[in-house]
Design a protein around this motif. Structure first.
Motif, PDB file in Angstrom:
ATOM      1  N   GLY A 197       0.809  -1.210   0.000  1.00  0.00           N
ATOM      2  CA  GLY A 197       0.000   0.000   0.000  1.00  0.00           C
ATOM      3  C   GLY A 197       0.844   1.262   0.000  1.00  0.00           C
ATOM      4  N   SER A 198       1.887   1.295   0.848  1.00  0.00           N
ATOM      5  CA  SER A 198       2.726   2.497   0.922  1.00  0.00           C
ATOM      6  C   SER A 198       3.561   2.655  -0.348  1.00  0.00           C
ATOM      7  N   LEU A 199       4.014   1.534  -0.921  1.00  0.00           N
ATOM      8  CA  LEU A 199       4.749   1.609  -2.180  1.00  0.00           C
ATOM      9  C   LEU A 199       3.834   2.088  -3.308  1.00  0.00           C
ATOM     10  N   ALA A 200       2.590   1.610  -3.303  1.00  0.00           N
ATOM     11  CA  ALA A 200       1.630   2.038  -4.322  1.00  0.00           C
ATOM     12  C   ALA A 200       1.384   3.541  -4.228  1.00  0.00           C
ATOM     13  N   ASP A 201       1.256   4.036  -2.998  1.00  0.00           N
ATOM     14  CA  ASP A 201       1.063   5.478  -2.808  1.00  0.00           C
ATOM     15  C   ASP A 201       2.286   6.262  -3.291  1.00  0.00           C
ATOM     16  N   GLN A 202       3.470   5.724  -3.016  1.00  0.00           N
ATOM     17  CA  GLN A 202       4.704   6.409  -3.394  1.00  0.00           C
ATOM     18  C   GLN A 202       4.825   6.573  -4.906  1.00  0.00           C
ATOM     19  N   PHE A 203       4.362   5.550  -5.649  1.00  0.00           N
ATOM     20  CA  PHE A 203       4.477   5.608  -7.115  1.00  0.00           C
ATOM     21  C   PHE A 203       3.150   5.961  -7.791  1.00  0.00           C
ATOM     22  N   ASP A 204       2.145   6.253  -6.963  1.00  0.00           N
ATOM     23  CA  ASP A 204       0.839   6.677  -7.468  1.00  0.00           C
ATOM     24  C   ASP A 204       0.246   5.646  -8.428  1.00  0.00           C
ATOM     25  N   VAL A 205       0.275   4.377  -7.982  1.00  0.00           N
ATOM     26  CA  VAL A 205      -0.318   3.281  -8.744  1.00  0.00           C
ATOM     27  C   VAL A 205      -1.120   2.413  -7.790  1.00  0.00           C
ATOM     28  N   SER A 206      -1.823   1.419  -8.336  1.00  0.00           N
ATOM     29  CA  SER A 206      -2.586   0.513  -7.492  1.00  0.00           C
ATOM     30  C   SER A 206      -1.674  -0.524  -6.848  1.00  0.00           C
ATOM     31  N   LYS A 207      -2.183  -1.187  -5.787  1.00  0.00           N
ATOM     32  CA  LYS A 207      -1.403  -2.240  -5.137  1.00  0.00           C
ATOM     33  C   LYS A 207      -1.122  -3.409  -6.080  1.00  0.00           C
ATOM     34  N   PRO A 208      -2.108  -3.854  -6.897  1.00  0.00           N
ATOM     35  CA  PRO A 208      -1.786  -4.924  -7.855  1.00  0.00           C
ATOM     36  C   PRO A 208      -0.695  -4.513  -8.838  1.00  0.00           C
ATOM     37  N   ALA A 209      -0.693  -3.227  -9.248  1.00  0.00           N
ATOM     38  CA  ALA A 209       0.306  -2.764 -10.211  1.00  0.00           C
ATOM     39  C   ALA A 209       1.701  -2.777  -9.606  1.00  0.00           C
TER      40      ALA A 209
END
Length: 237
Positions: A197-209
């Motif tokens: 979740g935090s990585l997804a937020d950092q790269f502005d993508v979804s968790k599956p992505a």
């Protein structure tokens, strides 16, 4: 053998001047010193932050008084492969005068150069570094004695090291950035730091992505690591 890693700023180096003036970097693909002419022949990979930055950096390089020959071998976008001949710099002359020699590829960015230099004797290294201090700015990043056993192991495993490097080059920019963020943020630690979740937020993508990007990056690097392990096992046998 004494192995010294230097973070060097040479005032008379064309590559330093170009990387100081513009956002370009140089990585040595091959170099050969001509003692008769006191000149250095190189093949360099030049990377600019943009195509325009590359153009500007190459102009500075071509116009530098220390450049003797220049050939643009190939180019794609902000990356170029160039062949050059430059005059021997003051630092190069000092290293050679005290029986120093280059032990690894050099990289130049931001007006500074990373040098890996070898000396057979501590006294030669001490004298050379003292004289270098008169005409250049540098920092000794490491200074290590390497015995014959370690040196033999290094030489024998150069191929394995290159396999790992090629694995890193196989990564896309997003895969590399995601892996770096995951490792530095503790995603693989226990307890875990970064999460999907935090990585997804950092790269502005979804968790599956972000999960898919991590899996792709891990698959590429692990394939290369496995290849290296098999090579090392064969050498041990």
């Amino acid at each position: 053998m004494l192995d010294v890693t230097l973070d060097m700023e040479q005032y008379d180096c064309p590559f330093i001047a170009a990387s100081d003036a513009h956002d370009v970097s140089f990585s040595a693909a091959h170099w050969e010193f001509d003692p008769a002419g006191d000149r250095l022949d190189t093949r360099m990979v030049v990377e600019g932050s943009t195509p325009a930055a590359l153009d500007a950096g190459l102009r500075v390089l071509r116009d530098h008084e220390g450049l003797r020959d220049y050939d643009l071998v190939s180019r794609k976008g902000p990356v170029a492969h160039v062949r050059t001949t430059i005059d021997e710099t003051t630092a190069m002359a000092t290293i050679r005068e005290y029986d120093g020699y280059i032990t690894g590829p050099f990289h130049i960015a931001g007006g500074r150069e990373l040098w890996h230099v070898g000396f057979d004797r501590d006294a030669d290294a001490d004298t050379a570094l003292s004289i270098l201090d008169n005409d250049n700015e540098y920092e000794v990043l490491s200074r290590e004695s390497v015995d014959l056993t370690e040196l033999s192991g290094f030489v024998q495993n150069v191929g394995a090291a290159m396999t790992l490097i090629e694995g890193c080059r196989d990564l896309s920019t997003r895969e590399r950035e995601t892996l770096e963020a995951a490792v530095s943020g503790g995603y693989f630690d226990s307890p875990r730091g970064e999460t999907l979740g935090s990585l997804a937020d950092q790269f502005d993508v979804s968790k599956p992505a972000v999960s898919k990007t991590l899996r792709r990056g891990q698959a590429k690097t692990m394939a290369r690591i496995t290849e290296v392990l098999e090579t090392l096992d064969e050498e041990t046998e």
